[in-house]
Motif scaffolding. Structure first.
Motif, PDB file in Angstrom:
ATOM      1  N   ILE A  11       0.887  -1.169   0.000  1.00 57.79           N
ATOM      2  CA  ILE A  11       0.000   0.000   0.000  1.00 57.79           C
ATOM      3  C   ILE A  11       0.924   1.217   0.000  1.00 57.79           C
ATOM      4  CG2 ILE A  11      -2.105  -1.014   0.904  1.00 57.79           C
ATOM      5  CD1 ILE A  11      -1.224  -0.148   3.716  1.00 57.79           C
ATOM      6  N   TYR A  13       2.512   5.048   0.084  1.00 56.94           N
ATOM      7  CA  TYR A  13       2.398   6.228   0.940  1.00 56.94           C
ATOM      8  C   TYR A  13       1.587   7.273   0.211  1.00 56.94           C
ATOM      9  CZ  TYR A  13       5.901   4.342   4.109  1.00 56.94           C
ATOM     10  OH  TYR A  13       6.565   3.549   4.987  1.00 56.94           O
ATOM     11  N   HIS A  19       4.659   7.227  -9.295  1.00 57.77           N
ATOM     12  CA  HIS A  19       5.557   7.244 -10.452  1.00 57.77           C
ATOM     13  C   HIS A  19       5.649   5.858 -11.050  1.00 57.77           C
ATOM     14  CE1 HIS A  19       8.748   5.409  -8.111  1.00 57.77           C
ATOM     15  NE2 HIS A  19       8.722   6.401  -7.220  1.00 57.77           N
ATOM     16  N   HIS A  22       5.757   2.731  -8.710  1.00 56.82           N
ATOM     17  CA  HIS A  22       4.471   2.294  -8.144  1.00 56.82           C
ATOM     18  C   HIS A  22       3.626   1.638  -9.236  1.00 56.82           C
ATOM     19  CE1 HIS A  22       5.371   6.082  -5.730  1.00 56.82           C
ATOM     20  NE2 HIS A  22       5.498   5.111  -4.858  1.00 56.82           N
ATOM     21  N   THR A  25       4.711  -2.138  -9.982  1.00 58.52           N
ATOM     22  CA  THR A  25       4.236  -3.193  -9.073  1.00 58.52           C
ATOM     23  C   THR A  25       2.749  -3.448  -9.266  1.00 58.52           C
ATOM     24  OG1 THR A  25       5.729  -2.196  -7.478  1.00 58.52           O
ATOM     25  CG2 THR A  25       4.388  -3.991  -6.682  1.00 58.52           C
ATOM     26  N   ASP A  50      -1.299   3.763   2.285  1.00 54.96           N
ATOM     27  CA  ASP A  50      -0.758   3.766   3.631  1.00 54.96           C
ATOM     28  C   ASP A  50      -0.841   5.219   4.105  1.00 54.96           C
ATOM     29  OD1 ASP A  50       0.711   3.201   5.872  1.00 54.96           O
ATOM     30  OD2 ASP A  50       2.476   2.449   4.809  1.00 54.96           O
ATOM     31  N   TRP A 223       4.267   0.733  10.467  1.00 57.21           N
ATOM     32  CA  TRP A 223       4.393  -0.569   9.782  1.00 57.21           C
ATOM     33  C   TRP A 223       3.524  -1.644  10.419  1.00 57.21           C
ATOM     34  CZ3 TRP A 223       5.924  -2.115   5.176  1.00 57.21           C
ATOM     35  CH2 TRP A 223       6.738  -1.258   4.433  1.00 57.21           C
ATOM     36  N   GLY A 255       8.596  -4.308  -3.621  1.00 61.88           N
ATOM     37  CA  GLY A 255       9.906  -3.942  -4.136  1.00 61.88           C
ATOM     38  C   GLY A 255      10.959  -4.371  -3.120  1.00 61.88           C
ATOM     39  N   ASP A 257      13.094  -2.854  -1.585  1.00 64.05           N
ATOM     40  CA  ASP A 257      13.318  -1.899  -0.499  1.00 64.05           C
ATOM     41  C   ASP A 257      12.516  -2.228   0.761  1.00 64.05           C
ATOM     42  OD1 ASP A 257      11.209  -1.352  -2.334  1.00 64.05           O
ATOM     43  OD2 ASP A 257      10.884   0.604  -1.420  1.00 64.05           O
ATOM     44  N   ILE A 258      11.436  -2.995   0.604  1.00 60.19           N
ATOM     45  CA  ILE A 258      10.621  -3.265   1.791  1.00 60.19           C
ATOM     46  C   ILE A 258      10.569  -4.765   2.099  1.00 60.19           C
ATOM     47  CG2 ILE A 258       9.285  -1.129   1.768  1.00 60.19           C
ATOM     48  CD1 ILE A 258       7.102  -2.498   0.215  1.00 60.19           C
ATOM     49  N   HIS A 284      10.587  -7.662  -6.196  1.00 58.55           N
ATOM     50  CA  HIS A 284      11.167  -7.334  -7.510  1.00 58.55           C
ATOM     51  C   HIS A 284      12.227  -6.254  -7.352  1.00 58.55           C
ATOM     52  CE1 HIS A 284       9.072  -3.512  -7.777  1.00 58.55           C
ATOM     53  NE2 HIS A 284       7.943  -4.111  -7.446  1.00 58.55           N
ATOM     54  N   TRP A 286      14.496  -2.739  -8.944  1.00 57.32           N
ATOM     55  CA  TRP A 286      14.191  -1.332  -9.172  1.00 57.32           C
ATOM     56  C   TRP A 286      14.228  -0.984 -10.638  1.00 57.32           C
ATOM     57  CZ3 TRP A 286      12.687   2.289  -5.784  1.00 57.32           C
ATOM     58  CH2 TRP A 286      12.756   1.935  -4.439  1.00 57.32           C
ATOM     59  N   TRP A 287      13.375  -0.060 -10.990  1.00 55.76           N
ATOM     60  CA  TRP A 287      13.508   0.587 -12.297  1.00 55.76           C
ATOM     61  C   TRP A 287      14.500   1.719 -12.147  1.00 55.76           C
ATOM     62  CZ3 TRP A 287      12.238  -0.864 -16.963  1.00 55.76           C
ATOM     63  CH2 TRP A 287      11.301  -1.888 -17.095  1.00 55.76           C
TER      64      TRP A 287
HETATM   65  N1  MSP Z   1       3.893   2.311   2.469  1.00 49.23           N
HETATM   66  C1  MSP Z   1       4.999   1.438   2.275  1.00 49.23           C
HETATM   67  C2  MSP Z   1       4.546   0.043   1.977  1.00 49.23           C
HETATM   68  C3  MSP Z   1       3.658  -0.583   3.000  1.00 49.23           C
HETATM   69  S1  MSP Z   1       3.112  -2.161   2.522  1.00 49.23           S
HETATM   70  C4  MSP Z   1       2.340  -2.776   3.852  1.00 49.23           C
HETATM   71  C5  MSP Z   1       5.851   1.959   1.113  1.00 49.23           C
HETATM   72  N2  MSP Z   1       5.232   2.759   0.244  1.00 49.23           N
HETATM   73  S2  MSP Z   1       5.930   3.461  -1.030  1.00 49.23           S
HETATM   74  O1  MSP Z   1       4.982   4.412  -1.543  1.00 49.23           O
HETATM   75  O2  MSP Z   1       7.214   3.949  -0.713  1.00 49.23           O
HETATM   76  O3  MSP Z   1       5.998   2.356  -2.120  1.00 49.23           O
HETATM   77  C6  MSP Z   1       7.019   1.464  -2.133  1.00 49.23           C
HETATM   78  C7  MSP Z   1       6.869   0.523  -3.316  1.00 49.23           C
HETATM   79  O4  MSP Z   1       6.819   1.218  -4.572  1.00 49.23           O
HETATM   80  C8  MSP Z   1       8.086  -0.340  -3.460  1.00 49.23           C
HETATM   81  O5  MSP Z   1       8.122  -1.436  -2.658  1.00 49.23           O
HETATM   82  C9  MSP Z   1       7.949  -0.734  -4.889  1.00 49.23           C
HETATM   83  O6  MSP Z   1       6.946  -1.690  -4.954  1.00 49.23           O
HETATM   84  C10 MSP Z   1       7.496   0.514  -5.563  1.00 49.23           C
HETATM   85  N3  MSP Z   1       8.605   1.309  -6.087  1.00 49.23           N
HETATM   86  C11 MSP Z   1       8.893   2.602  -5.765  1.00 49.23           C
HETATM   87  N4  MSP Z   1       9.921   3.020  -6.552  1.00 49.23           N
HETATM   88  C12 MSP Z   1      10.328   2.037  -7.369  1.00 49.23           C
HETATM   89  C13 MSP Z   1      11.207   1.952  -8.491  1.00 49.23           C
HETATM   90  N5  MSP Z   1      11.999   2.925  -8.891  1.00 49.23           N
HETATM   91  N6  MSP Z   1      11.213   0.789  -9.175  1.00 49.23           N
HETATM   92  C14 MSP Z   1      10.372  -0.239  -8.877  1.00 49.23           C
HETATM   93  N7  MSP Z   1       9.523  -0.162  -7.861  1.00 49.23           N
HETATM   94  C15 MSP Z   1       9.617   0.843  -6.931  1.00 49.23           C
HETATM   95  O7  MSP Z   1       6.997   1.608   1.043  1.00 49.23           O
END
Ligand code: MSP
Length: 497
Positions: A11, A13, A19, A22, A25, A50, A223, A255, A257-258, A284, A286-287
Motif C-alpha cells: 500500500i 504512501y 511514479h 508504483h 508493481t 498507507d 508498519w 519492491g 526496499d521493503i 522485484h 528497481w527501475w
Molecule cells: N507504504 C509502504 C509500503 C507498505 S506495505 C504494507 C511503502 N510505500 S511506497 O509508496 O514507498 O511504495 C514502495 C513501493 O513502490 C516499493 O516497494 C515498490 O513496490 C514501488 N517502487 C517505488 N519506486 C520504485 C522503483 N523505482 N522501481 C520499482 N519499484 C519501486 O513503502
C-alpha cells in the motif's frame, strides 16, 4: 491446495506522487490477477494506500488542513492513475478506514494477550527536526539539528521470540521468500539475534495513527498498522467465508526496499496472532533511469501519465512486463521503449493481424476459411499452439513473466515466417483450400496469442479478438470458428517514427 488466487501490492504512501515504480508493481499484480481470472480461478487483487505516520501529519500541518482531509485530497491521484492503467483491483484499502482500524486493534489485543507485548523505557539521542531517534554516528555526522537526550516509554513486540520459528518456516517452504537471492539475504539477516520491535509512538510526538487499544496515550507504529491491511481486506474476523477462501495470500508483491518489513516483521506478527503465513513474498528489483536511481532530487522520475498519453496504456504495460527480469533491476530508456514497441508490437504482432484480415477480406468475403486437408507446415504451427499454454502456465507459476511473453512472441514470429514461406497471397490463385488452411492457422495463432497476452494488454488484445469475432478466453488450439465474419478494426500498433 488452495483454490483461489489472492495477490497484493504494497500500500503506497499517500504523500508520494505515483511514479513508474508504483505503476510497475501494480501492473505486475494486475497481470497476474488477470491471468488467473482468465483461467477461471477465483481471484482477489488488492491495492491501496498507507495513510498514517509522521510524514502525512507534517504534510497536512504544512497545508494547514486536517490529516484526514489531506489523505482524502491525495488518494484520487492513485485511484485515477489505476483507472487509466486499467488496473482490475477487487478492493482498494485505505488504512484510515474503520474496517482496518478495528482489525489493527483486534490484532494488537491478540498479541498482547499472548504476552508478546511489553513496555520499556528507551533512552537515546533524539533529533527534534527529524522527529526520530538517531544513532551516535548520525549525531556526529552534523546532518541533524536540535538533538537532545530523550527518555521515552514505549511498547515493544517480542519479535525475537519468533526468530527460530521464522527460520524454520523459511527453510521448510522454499517459495516463501522469492526470488532465491532475497531469501538468502533474509536468512543472512536472521543469523544475528533479532531485536524486538518498537510498535508505539507517544501521541505527544505523533498523533496521526491508530490508537493502541490498551493505552490511549499512544498510537501504533506505522508498519504494524500498514502490514495488517492484507488480512483486513481479506475479511479477517468477519462472519462470512471470505477469509477462509482467500487466506493465506498467494503473493505479496513488493519492491526489494521493503523486504525486511514483509519477510521478518509481518510473519512474526502473524505467528504471534496465530494466523497462517502468506504463501509467498516476492520482491522485484528497481527501475533505474538509464544507469541511475530514479529519484525526485535527480529530477529523472518517469511520469507514467506522460507515457500513456503519448503511446497508449497497453504498450507501456507491455514494455514494463517484457523488459524487467523479475527480481533484478532494470533500466528504463525511451530508446528501448520505442524499439520494443516497433519490433514486437508493430512488426511482429500488428502486421500479422493486418495481413491476415486483409487477405481474408479480399479472397474469402471476410469469412474465416474452413481448414481442410492440412499439410505438414500447418500441422507444425498447430502443434506449437497446442503446447504453448503448458509452457506459459509453468513460466508464470515460476514468475518468469518476461520469458512467458518472449515465448508468445516467438510463436507469433514463427507464424510470420510460416506466412512468408507459404505465401498465401500467391497460393490463393492456384489452390484456395491450401491458402485457406494457412489463413485459418494464422488467424487462430493470432487468437491464441491475443488470449495469452490479454492480461498484459487487455485493450488492444480485445480489439484483435473482436476483429476475429471471438468472445471470452479459450486457451485451447482450434477454438476459432471457421466461417465467422471478420469485423473491421483500427490499426493495432501503428509504428512509432
Ligand atoms: N507504504 C509502504 C509500503 C507498505 S506495505 C504494507 C511503502 N510505500 S511506497 O509508496 O514507498 O511504495 C514502495 C513501493 O513502490 C516499493 O516497494 C515498490 O513496490 C514501488 N517502487 C517505488 N519506486 C520504485 C522503483 N523505482 N522501481 C520499482 N519499484 C519501486 O513503502
Amino acid at each position: 491446495m488452495k483454490n483461489s488466487f489472492y495477490i497484493t501490492t504494497p500500500i503506497y504512501y499517500v504523500n508520494d506522487k505515483p511514479h513508474i515504480g508504483h505503476a510497475y508493481t501494480t501492473i505486475l499484480a494486475d497481470v497476474l490477477a488477470r491471468f488467473n481470472r482468465n483461467r477461471g480461478i477465483e481471484t482477489f487483487f488488492l491495492t491501496g494506500l498507507d495513510e498514517h505516520g509522521q510524514k502525512v501529519q507534517d504534510a497536512a500541518r504544512n497545508r494547514k488542513v486536517d490529516p484526514q482531509i489531506h489523505c482524502d485530497d491525495m488518494a484520487p491521484r492513485f485511484i485515477e492513475l489505476w483507472k487509466k492503467l486499467h488496473i482490475s483491483n477487487n478492493d482498494f484499502i485505505r488504512t484510515t478506514e474503520e474496517r482496518h482500524k478495528k482489525i489493527v486493534q483486534l490484532i494488537l489485543n491478540q498479541v498482547m494477550e499472548k504476552g508478546d507485548i511489553y513496555e520499556s523505557e528507551y533512552e537515546g539521542l533524539y533529533s527534534v527536526s527529524e522527529e526520530r531517534f538517531i544513532t551516535e554516528k548520525e549525531a556526529e555526522s552534523g546532518q541533524f539539528r536540535d538533538i537532545k537526550n530523550l527518555k521515552e516509554k514505549n511498547y515493544f513486540f517480542k519479535m525475537s521470540k519468533y526468530q527460530d520459528r521464522l527460520i524454520e518456516h523459511i527453510l521448510e517452504n522454499p517459495n516463501f521468500i522469492q526470488p532465491q537471492h532475497r531469501k538468502n539475504e533474509i536468512l543472512g539477516f536472521l543469523k544475528k539475534p533479532l531485536n524486538d520491535l518498537c510498535i508505539s509512538r507517544p501521541k505527544s510526538r505523533l498523533n496521526w495513527g491508530i490508537e493502541l487499544p490498551f493505552d490511549k496515550e499512544y498510537v501504533t507504529y506505522v508498519w504494524f498498522d500498514a502490514l495488517i491491511n492484507y488480512v483486513t481486506a481479506a475479511g479477517y474476523n468477519q462472519p462470512d467465508e471470505k477469509f477462509n477462501l482467500l487466506w493465506p495470500a498467494s503473493y505479496h508483491l513488493i519492491g526489494k526496499d521493503i523486504l525486511t518489513t514483509h519477510a521478518v516483521y509481518w510473519p512474526t506478527i502473524l505467528l504471534s496472532a496465530g494466523i497462517e503465513l502468506p504463501l509467498s513474498i516476492f520482491a522485484h528489483g528497481w527501475w533505474l533511469m538509464g544507469e541511475s536511481k530514479m529519484s525526485k532530487s535527480l529530477g529523472n522520475v518517469v511520469n507514467p501519465i506522460d507515457l500513456i498519453d503519448d503511446y497508449g496504456v497497453d504498450p507501456v504495460r507491455y514494455y514494463l512486463m517484457r523488459e524487467m527480469v523479475l527480481g533484478h533491476d532494470s533500466s528504463f530508456t525511451m530508446e528501448s521503449f520505442i524499439q520494443r514497441y516497433n519490433s514486437d508490437l508493430a512488426n511482429d504482432f500488428g502486421n500479422l493481424l493486418s495481413r491476415v484480415t486483409t487477405l481474408i477480406k479480399k479472397n474469402y468475403n471476410g469469412l474465416v476459411p474452413t481448414p481442410n486437408g492440412l499439410n505438414d507446415s500447418d500441422i507444425e504451427i498447430a502443434k506449437r499452439g497446442e503446447e504453448l499454454l503448458i509452457k506459459i502456465d509453468s513460466m508464470i507459476s515460476e514468475m518468469h513473466l518476461n520469458d512467458a511473453i518472449e515465448e508468445i512472441m516467438q510463436f507469433i514470429r514463427s507464424v510470420n515466417k510460416y506466412m512468408e514461406e507459404n505465401a498465401p497471397w500467391k497460393l490463393v490463385k492456384e489452390n484456395k483450400d491450401a491458402a485457406g488452411n494457412i489463413l485459418y492457422t494464422a488467424a487462430e495463432a493470432l487468437r491464441l496469442g491475443a488470449t495469452l497476452l490479454s492480461p498484459i494488454m487487455p485493450n488492444r488484445t480485445s480489439i484483435l479478438l473482436n476483429a476475429l469475432n471471438v468472445e471470452g478466453y479459450d486457451f485451447s488450439w482450434g477454438a476459432l470458428k471457421p466461417g465467422v465474419l471478420l469485423k473491421s478494426h483500427q490499426p493495432l500498433f501503428p509504428r512509432i517514427k
